[in-house]
Scaffold this motif. Structure first.
Motif, PDB file in Angstrom:
ATOM      1  N   LEU A  51      13.011  -1.194 -11.660  1.00 26.73           N
ATOM      2  CA  LEU A  51      13.276  -1.704 -10.309  1.00 26.73           C
ATOM      3  C   LEU A  51      14.758  -1.568  -9.979  1.00 26.73           C
ATOM      4  CD1 LEU A  51      11.563  -3.000  -8.070  1.00 26.73           C
ATOM      5  CD2 LEU A  51      12.193  -5.227  -8.977  1.00 26.73           C
ATOM      6  N   ARG A  52      15.614  -1.878 -10.933  1.00 25.56           N
ATOM      7  CA  ARG A  52      17.059  -1.773 -10.728  1.00 25.56           C
ATOM      8  C   ARG A  52      17.468  -0.328 -10.450  1.00 25.56           C
ATOM      9  NH1 ARG A  52      18.323  -3.290 -15.302  1.00 25.56           N
ATOM     10  NH2 ARG A  52      18.703  -5.513 -14.940  1.00 25.56           N
ATOM     11  N   ASP A  53      16.802   0.616 -11.142  1.00 25.07           N
ATOM     12  CA  ASP A  53      17.167   2.027 -11.009  1.00 25.07           C
ATOM     13  C   ASP A  53      16.469   2.720  -9.837  1.00 25.07           C
ATOM     14  OD1 ASP A  53      18.695   1.677 -13.273  1.00 25.07           O
ATOM     15  OD2 ASP A  53      17.191   2.504 -14.646  1.00 25.07           O
ATOM     16  N   GLY A  54      15.606   1.998  -9.123  1.00 27.77           N
ATOM     17  CA  GLY A  54      14.916   2.580  -7.987  1.00 27.77           C
ATOM     18  C   GLY A  54      13.735   3.452  -8.354  1.00 27.77           C
ATOM     19  N   ASP A  55      13.249   3.334  -9.591  1.00 24.31           N
ATOM     20  CA  ASP A  55      12.118   4.155 -10.031  1.00 24.31           C
ATOM     21  C   ASP A  55      10.772   3.589  -9.583  1.00 24.31           C
ATOM     22  OD1 ASP A  55      13.858   5.909 -11.293  1.00 24.31           O
ATOM     23  OD2 ASP A  55      13.814   4.774 -13.174  1.00 24.31           O
ATOM     24  N   ILE A  56      10.722   2.315  -9.234  1.00 23.29           N
ATOM     25  CA  ILE A  56       9.514   1.681  -8.708  1.00 23.29           C
ATOM     26  C   ILE A  56       9.893   0.829  -7.508  1.00 23.29           C
ATOM     27  CG2 ILE A  56       8.248   1.645 -10.903  1.00 23.29           C
ATOM     28  CD1 ILE A  56       9.074  -1.311 -11.190  1.00 23.29           C
ATOM     29  N   ASP A  57       8.876   0.449  -6.761  1.00 27.70           N
ATOM     30  CA  ASP A  57       9.114  -0.390  -5.583  1.00 27.70           C
ATOM     31  C   ASP A  57       8.862  -1.866  -5.849  1.00 27.70           C
ATOM     32  OD1 ASP A  57       9.602   1.821  -3.672  1.00 27.70           O
ATOM     33  OD2 ASP A  57       7.512   2.323  -4.123  1.00 27.70           O
ATOM     34  N   ALA A  58       7.991  -2.171  -6.810  1.00 26.42           N
ATOM     35  CA  ALA A  58       7.626  -3.562  -7.075  1.00 26.42           C
ATOM     36  C   ALA A  58       7.200  -3.705  -8.530  1.00 26.42           C
ATOM     37  CB  ALA A  58       6.499  -4.015  -6.153  1.00 26.42           C
ATOM     38  N   ALA A  59       7.362  -4.920  -9.045  1.00 29.34           N
ATOM     39  CA  ALA A  59       6.938  -5.212 -10.417  1.00 29.34           C
ATOM     40  C   ALA A  59       6.255  -6.568 -10.458  1.00 29.34           C
ATOM     41  CB  ALA A  59       8.135  -5.206 -11.364  1.00 29.34           C
ATOM     42  N   PHE A  60       5.120  -6.631 -11.158  1.00 30.97           N
ATOM     43  CA  PHE A  60       4.451  -7.897 -11.420  1.00 30.97           C
ATOM     44  C   PHE A  60       4.937  -8.405 -12.776  1.00 30.97           C
ATOM     45  CE2 PHE A  60       1.786  -6.453  -8.078  1.00 30.97           C
ATOM     46  CZ  PHE A  60       1.110  -7.565  -7.577  1.00 30.97           C
ATOM     47  N   ILE A  61       5.446  -9.626 -12.781  1.00 27.23           N
ATOM     48  CA  ILE A  61       5.954 -10.249 -14.001  1.00 27.23           C
ATOM     49  C   ILE A  61       5.386 -11.653 -14.069  1.00 27.23           C
ATOM     50  CG2 ILE A  61       8.027 -11.077 -15.182  1.00 27.23           C
ATOM     51  CD1 ILE A  61       9.543  -8.708 -14.016  1.00 27.23           C
ATOM     52  N   ASN A 114      -4.003  -9.541 -13.843  1.00 31.14           N
ATOM     53  CA  ASN A 114      -3.571 -10.373 -12.717  1.00 31.14           C
ATOM     54  C   ASN A 114      -3.166  -9.517 -11.535  1.00 31.14           C
ATOM     55  OD1 ASN A 114      -1.712 -12.527 -14.979  1.00 31.14           O
ATOM     56  ND2 ASN A 114      -3.861 -12.622 -14.434  1.00 31.14           N
ATOM     57  N   ALA A 115      -2.341  -8.510 -11.799  1.00 28.73           N
ATOM     58  CA  ALA A 115      -1.793  -7.680 -10.726  1.00 28.73           C
ATOM     59  C   ALA A 115      -2.891  -6.931  -9.976  1.00 28.73           C
ATOM     60  CB  ALA A 115      -0.784  -6.689 -11.316  1.00 28.73           C
ATOM     61  N   LEU A 116      -3.817  -6.324 -10.703  1.00 26.30           N
ATOM     62  CA  LEU A 116      -4.862  -5.550 -10.039  1.00 26.30           C
ATOM     63  C   LEU A 116      -5.782  -6.439  -9.216  1.00 26.30           C
ATOM     64  CD1 LEU A 116      -5.819  -2.902 -12.754  1.00 26.30           C
ATOM     65  CD2 LEU A 116      -4.238  -2.688 -10.829  1.00 26.30           C
ATOM     66  N   GLN A 117      -6.046  -7.657  -9.699  1.00 22.55           N
ATOM     67  CA  GLN A 117      -6.868  -8.579  -8.920  1.00 22.55           C
ATOM     68  C   GLN A 117      -6.178  -8.956  -7.616  1.00 22.55           C
ATOM     69  OE1 GLN A 117     -10.114 -10.057  -9.484  1.00 22.55           O
ATOM     70  NE2 GLN A 117      -9.625 -10.308  -7.324  1.00 22.55           N
ATOM     71  N   ILE A 118      -4.872  -9.234  -7.688  1.00 23.53           N
ATOM     72  CA  ILE A 118      -4.126  -9.631  -6.495  1.00 23.53           C
ATOM     73  C   ILE A 118      -4.029  -8.470  -5.508  1.00 23.53           C
ATOM     74  CG2 ILE A 118      -1.836 -10.308  -5.673  1.00 23.53           C
ATOM     75  CD1 ILE A 118      -1.611 -11.928  -8.337  1.00 23.53           C
ATOM     76  N   LEU A 119      -3.729  -7.277  -6.019  1.00 27.70           N
ATOM     77  CA  LEU A 119      -3.633  -6.114  -5.141  1.00 27.70           C
ATOM     78  C   LEU A 119      -4.975  -5.823  -4.473  1.00 27.70           C
ATOM     79  CD1 LEU A 119      -1.423  -3.850  -7.423  1.00 27.70           C
ATOM     80  CD2 LEU A 119      -0.727  -4.872  -5.237  1.00 27.70           C
ATOM     81  N   GLU A 120      -6.045  -5.936  -5.246  1.00 32.63           N
ATOM     82  CA  GLU A 120      -7.380  -5.724  -4.694  1.00 32.63           C
ATOM     83  C   GLU A 120      -7.674  -6.697  -3.570  1.00 32.63           C
ATOM     84  OE1 GLU A 120     -11.910  -5.582  -6.476  1.00 32.63           O
ATOM     85  OE2 GLU A 120     -10.494  -7.032  -7.257  1.00 32.63           O
ATOM     86  N   SER A 121      -7.416  -7.974  -3.817  1.00 31.60           N
ATOM     87  CA  SER A 121      -7.690  -8.998  -2.813  1.00 31.60           C
ATOM     88  C   SER A 121      -6.817  -8.826  -1.581  1.00 31.60           C
ATOM     89  CB  SER A 121      -7.486 -10.391  -3.411  1.00 31.60           C
ATOM     90  OG  SER A 121      -8.425 -10.642  -4.435  1.00 31.60           O
ATOM     91  N   ALA A 122      -5.615  -8.258  -1.770  1.00 30.66           N
ATOM     92  CA  ALA A 122      -4.694  -8.041  -0.649  1.00 30.66           C
ATOM     93  C   ALA A 122      -5.019  -6.774   0.122  1.00 30.66           C
ATOM     94  CB  ALA A 122      -3.260  -7.978  -1.161  1.00 30.66           C
ATOM     95  N   GLY A 123      -6.018  -6.007  -0.343  1.00 33.12           N
ATOM     96  CA  GLY A 123      -6.386  -4.784   0.343  1.00 33.12           C
ATOM     97  C   GLY A 123      -5.480  -3.608   0.037  1.00 33.12           C
ATOM     98  N   ASP A 163       0.852  -1.193   0.000  1.00 31.92           N
ATOM     99  CA  ASP A 163       0.000   0.000   0.000  1.00 31.92           C
ATOM    100  C   ASP A 163       0.888   1.243   0.000  1.00 31.92           C
ATOM    101  OD1 ASP A 163      -2.896   0.411  -0.016  1.00 31.92           O
ATOM    102  OD2 ASP A 163      -2.540   1.634   1.762  1.00 31.92           O
ATOM    103  N   GLY A 164       0.635   2.165  -0.948  1.00 33.21           N
ATOM    104  CA  GLY A 164       1.415   3.383  -1.072  1.00 33.21           C
ATOM    105  C   GLY A 164       2.656   3.252  -1.921  1.00 33.21           C
ATOM    106  N   ALA A 165       2.946   2.058  -2.442  1.00 31.47           N
ATOM    107  CA  ALA A 165       4.158   1.834  -3.226  1.00 31.47           C
ATOM    108  C   ALA A 165       3.960   2.228  -4.685  1.00 31.47           C
ATOM    109  CB  ALA A 165       4.563   0.359  -3.132  1.00 31.47           C
ATOM    110  N   ALA A 166       5.080   2.390  -5.396  1.00 29.11           N
ATOM    111  CA  ALA A 166       5.063   2.549  -6.851  1.00 29.11           C
ATOM    112  C   ALA A 166       5.205   1.161  -7.463  1.00 29.11           C
ATOM    113  CB  ALA A 166       6.208   3.450  -7.300  1.00 29.11           C
ATOM    114  N   ILE A 167       4.194   0.729  -8.225  1.00 31.79           N
ATOM    115  CA  ILE A 167       4.127  -0.661  -8.685  1.00 31.79           C
ATOM    116  C   ILE A 167       3.943  -0.705 -10.198  1.00 31.79           C
ATOM    117  CG2 ILE A 167       2.936  -2.863  -8.441  1.00 31.79           C
ATOM    118  CD1 ILE A 167       1.811  -1.831  -5.773  1.00 31.79           C
ATOM    119  N   ASN A 168       4.794  -1.461 -10.870  1.00 28.55           N
ATOM    120  CA  ASN A 168       4.599  -1.720 -12.295  1.00 28.55           C
ATOM    121  C   ASN A 168       3.721  -2.962 -12.412  1.00 28.55           C
ATOM    122  OD1 ASN A 168       4.901  -2.555 -15.062  1.00 28.55           O
ATOM    123  ND2 ASN A 168       6.695  -1.202 -15.176  1.00 28.55           N
ATOM    124  N   THR A 169       2.525  -2.789 -12.979  1.00 29.64           N
ATOM    125  CA  THR A 169       1.562  -3.887 -13.075  1.00 29.64           C
ATOM    126  C   THR A 169       1.538  -4.527 -14.460  1.00 29.64           C
ATOM    127  OG1 THR A 169      -0.235  -2.369 -13.651  1.00 29.64           O
ATOM    128  CG2 THR A 169       0.090  -2.854 -11.305  1.00 29.64           C
TER     129      THR A 169
END
Length: 356
Positions: A200-210, A173-182, A157-163
């Motif tokens: 992710l390597r450059d620190g521009d996002i906090d998480a990536a769904f792959i 997939n990512a939005l369904q999982i994030l939704e279910s996780a609250g 919650d509050g993170a920068a996420i590449n979905t």
């Protein structure tokens, strides 16, 4: 910009801008690869069956070539394997009855059967689609920088996420999982896997769904140049996802698949699966199903995943009666009729999620 997700509407918020991206996470195109040129040679009492695969550079096409060999050896039928754009295109071929069988991701089957999720299918359900069997997982990776303080998906919650690409299956997939996780508020980024890894390597996002069959090249490369972690989709969240969303299945990324990941990671996956349509003869479907699942030892592609026991993992549409007749003879297959979509049921009247 932070966004808020509304339960049971997440799929309808996604347009078709990235439809090409969800044709299959493993369906890269390469027109220079060798094509299957053997003409089908059915026996006197057999038929030529059209089998839609995927691009010649992906997994679907060569795997379909191995299925062709098995089916022609163990049934009287001949298989005409066709190179296609994979899942979405293959749905259309089955709907028009131009193909008898096709390889399609189970989430795309779900969207098409229920007439939801993608603009192409919205309010136009293709209820003639029928399942044969699941094959292998397209695994969901939630990748973060090691030591960033994220221990679970719920912490994002509050993170920068590449979905994933906008409108892609990965984004769904990512939005369904994030939704279910609250996870309701986050800064959403949308790019391909390689760019997400760079971010992710450059620190521009906090998480990536792959999403892809492990090992995924983008994650492998990232793990060799940066310290990463892969978040578990833990027991409670995983059970909720599988209960609510027909096309998710339990999965695990084994320890040491990627540099620095020395423990198994529990997650979920979508599934590559064999699909047919209701007009294909029941006896033919049973013969083809038996040929493939009785002879999985003859496979050299994804052979570690394909077996009778996992054949119904993530089954997202009703089974064809021919496939059901085969699997009913196997005690280690759980055919849960109550979980199958009903042909006369409006998916919007169901308490489950509208989606993949």
């Amino acid at each position: 910009m932070a966004r808020e997700i509304q339960r049971r509407t997440v799929i309808r918020t996604i347009g078709a801008a990235g439809t090409v991206a969800l044709v299959g996470t493993a369906q890269a195109q390469d027109d220079d690869d060798e094509e299957i040129d053997e003409e089908p040679e059915p026996e006197e009492d057999g038929q030529i069956l059209v089998w839609d695969a995927g691009g010649t550079g992906g997994t679907y096409y060569p795997l379909s070539g191995e299925f062709k060999t098995i089916v022609e050896e163990h049934t009287p039928h001949g298989l005409q394997v066709q190179s296609t754009g994979a899942s979405v295109e293959n749905v259309g071929s089955l709907a028009r009855e131009e193909a008898d069988f096709a390889l399609i991701q189970n989430d795309i089957n779900f969207f098409a059967y229920n007439g939801t999720g993608l603009e192409e299918f919205e309010d136009m359900p293709i209820e003639t689609l029928r399942g044969v069997g699941s094959l292998y997982p397209e695994t969901i990776h939630v990748v973060v920088e090691e030591g960033a303080g994220y221990e679970s998906v719920e912490d994002l919650d509050g993170a920068a996420i590449n979905t994933g690409d906008l409108g892609s299956g990965t984004q769904v997939n990512a939005l369904q999982i994030l939704e279910s996780a609250g996870v309701e508020d986050f800064d959403e980024q949308n790019t391909d896997f390689a760019t997400a890894a760079d971010q992710l390597r450059d620190g521009d996002i906090d998480a990536a769904f792959i999403v892809g069959g492990w090992p995924v090249g983008a994650v492998e490369e990232l793990a060799t140049t940066a310290d990463i972690d892969i978040l578990e989709i833990g027991d409670e969240l995983r059970e909720e996802l599988i209960e609510d969303v027909e096309f998710f299945a339990e999965d695990e990324i084994p320890a040491d698949t990627y540099d620095g990941i020395d423990e198994d990671v529990e997650t979920v996956s979508v599934q590559a699966m064999i699909t047919t349509h209701e007009a294909v003869d029941e006896a033919i479907v049973e013969e083809v199903t038996a040929a493939i699942f009785d002879n999985t030892d003859d496979l050299s592609i994804k052979e570690e995943f394909i077996d009778v026991e996992s054949s119904q993992d993530g089954m997202s549409i009703p089974l064809h009666p021919g496939a059901e007749a085969y699997f009913e003879e196997h005690e280690d297959v759980d055919l849960d009729d109550e979980d199958e979509p009903d042909d006369d049921e409006d998916p919007d009247d169901d308490d489950g999620e509208d989606d993949e």
